[in-house]
Design an enzyme around this catalytic site. Structure first.
Site, short mmCIF file in Angstrom:
data_model
loop_
_atom_site.label_atom_id
_atom_site.label_comp_id
_atom_site.label_asym_id
_atom_site.label_seq_id
_atom_site.Cartn_x
_atom_site.Cartn_y
_atom_site.Cartn_z
N ASP A 86 51.88 28.35 44.49
CA ASP A 86 52.44 28.91 45.71
C ASP A 86 51.54 28.70 46.92
O ASP A 86 50.37 28.33 46.79
CB ASP A 86 52.68 30.41 45.53
N LYS A 101 56.53 29.15 49.36
CA LYS A 101 57.58 29.70 50.21
C LYS A 101 56.91 30.52 51.30
O LYS A 101 56.20 31.49 51.01
CB LYS A 101 58.54 30.57 49.41
N MET A 134 54.26 41.20 53.54
CA MET A 134 55.10 40.25 54.28
C MET A 134 55.88 40.93 55.40
O MET A 134 57.07 40.69 55.60
CB MET A 134 56.06 39.54 53.32
#
Length: 296
Positions: free
Chosen positions: A63, A85, A200
């Site tokens: 990732d 991502k 996030m």
């Protein structure tokens, strides 16, 4: 962040094999997928199971939040495939990532799916594991240190402390489509959780702060943001709930960052152990409790 930086170039794979050989760790069999947490960044926070996986994987699908230093522990013959991502940037679709894991495993590869933090904490590890089960692919889960605990620890902020909180709530700051998770019961979270940790959430911080204040949270409640947690360029911004979004903009404070809201932020005055290495004088009573306890 300071401290001696160890150069692992050319040594890391051998160290990983040596560590794996010293303990009765499980064999990484062909055709298996291991979902492994790499922790928040500092390679010292890798588990022995993670080192074992890195030492024996044929393919590492990693990732965006996996630090390059961690990848130095990979088998030198392993193929490294980036599959990160990041919000607001072109990213592979989750179904394509899951399909890739199935394809590689069916080809007889030892597939390491390496994720920042913990695969099952806002890491979509559960989705990938379900896809593997549906395809009949055997898998193993290797937990990792999540940023909402380990990253805050490197900033000198405990997520629990008996003088401030006996509960903590972990929240993702955006949904799959990038929107604020407004379906959550924000008033209940604001009233019921003394400490809130946001993953996030930087791009939606202004809206989330408003939802919490509307739900009864104090506007002047302490907030800390930790950028690049546990890495040598870690940064910490201390602010308040009402000022957080404006201070982030003024400081040009960018992702990736973990955010914590609550009185535990005050403990950083005493527990900023990395700051102490640079000469910061730590406070002895950040919560002003000594006099109260003496009276009691």
């Amino acid at each position: 962040m300071t401290g001696k930086i160890v150069n692992l170039e050319g040594k890391a794979p051998g160290l990983a094999v040596e560590a794996a050989a010293r303990f009765p760790l499980p064999a990484f069999e062909p055709g298996w997928v291991w979902l492994v947490g790499a922790g928040p960044g500092d390679p010292g926070l890798l588990t022995l199971h993670a080192l074992n996986a890195l030492a024996h994987a044929d393919v590492v699908v990693y990732d965006a939040l996996v630090d390059e230093t961690v990848l130095q522990f990979a088998n030198p013959r392993a193929k490294l495939e980036y599959s990160g991502k990041r919000g607001g940037k072109p990213s592979p679709k989750q179904r394509d990532i899951s399909a890739k894991l199935v394809e590689l495993a069916r080809a007889g590869k030892r597939v390491l799916r390496l994720k920042g933090g913990d695969p099952f904490v806002f890491g979509r590890g559960g989705e990938e594991a379900l896809a593997l089960v549906d395809a009949g692919i055997p898998f193993r889960l290797v937990p990792g240190v999540t940023a909402g605990v380990g990253g805050l620890g490197y900033a000198g902020i405990p997520v629990t402390h008996r003088d401030t909180n006996h509960a903590v709530t972990f929240i993702t700051g955006h949904m799959a489509g990038g929107d604020v998770p407004e379906h959550l019961d924000w008033p209940s979270i604001a009233r019921g959780s003394p400490v809130i940790v946001l993953y996030m959430a930087l791009s939606h911080l202004d809206r989330i702060a408003s939802l919490l204040i509307e739900g009864g949270r104090r506007a002047n409640e302490p907030v800390a943001l930790v950028r690049n947690a546990t890495l040598k360029d870690q940064q910490v911004l201390e602010t308040t709930l009402a000022r957080a979004a404006a201070d982030v903009a003024a400081a040009n404070f960018t992702a990736p960052a973990i955010i914590v809201i609550g009185e535990v932020v005050k403990l950083r005055q005493s527990l900023d152990w990395l700051g102490a290495l640079e000469g910061r004088v730590l406070a002895r009573d950040p919560l002003n409790l000594r006099d109260k306890k003496d009276v009691g």
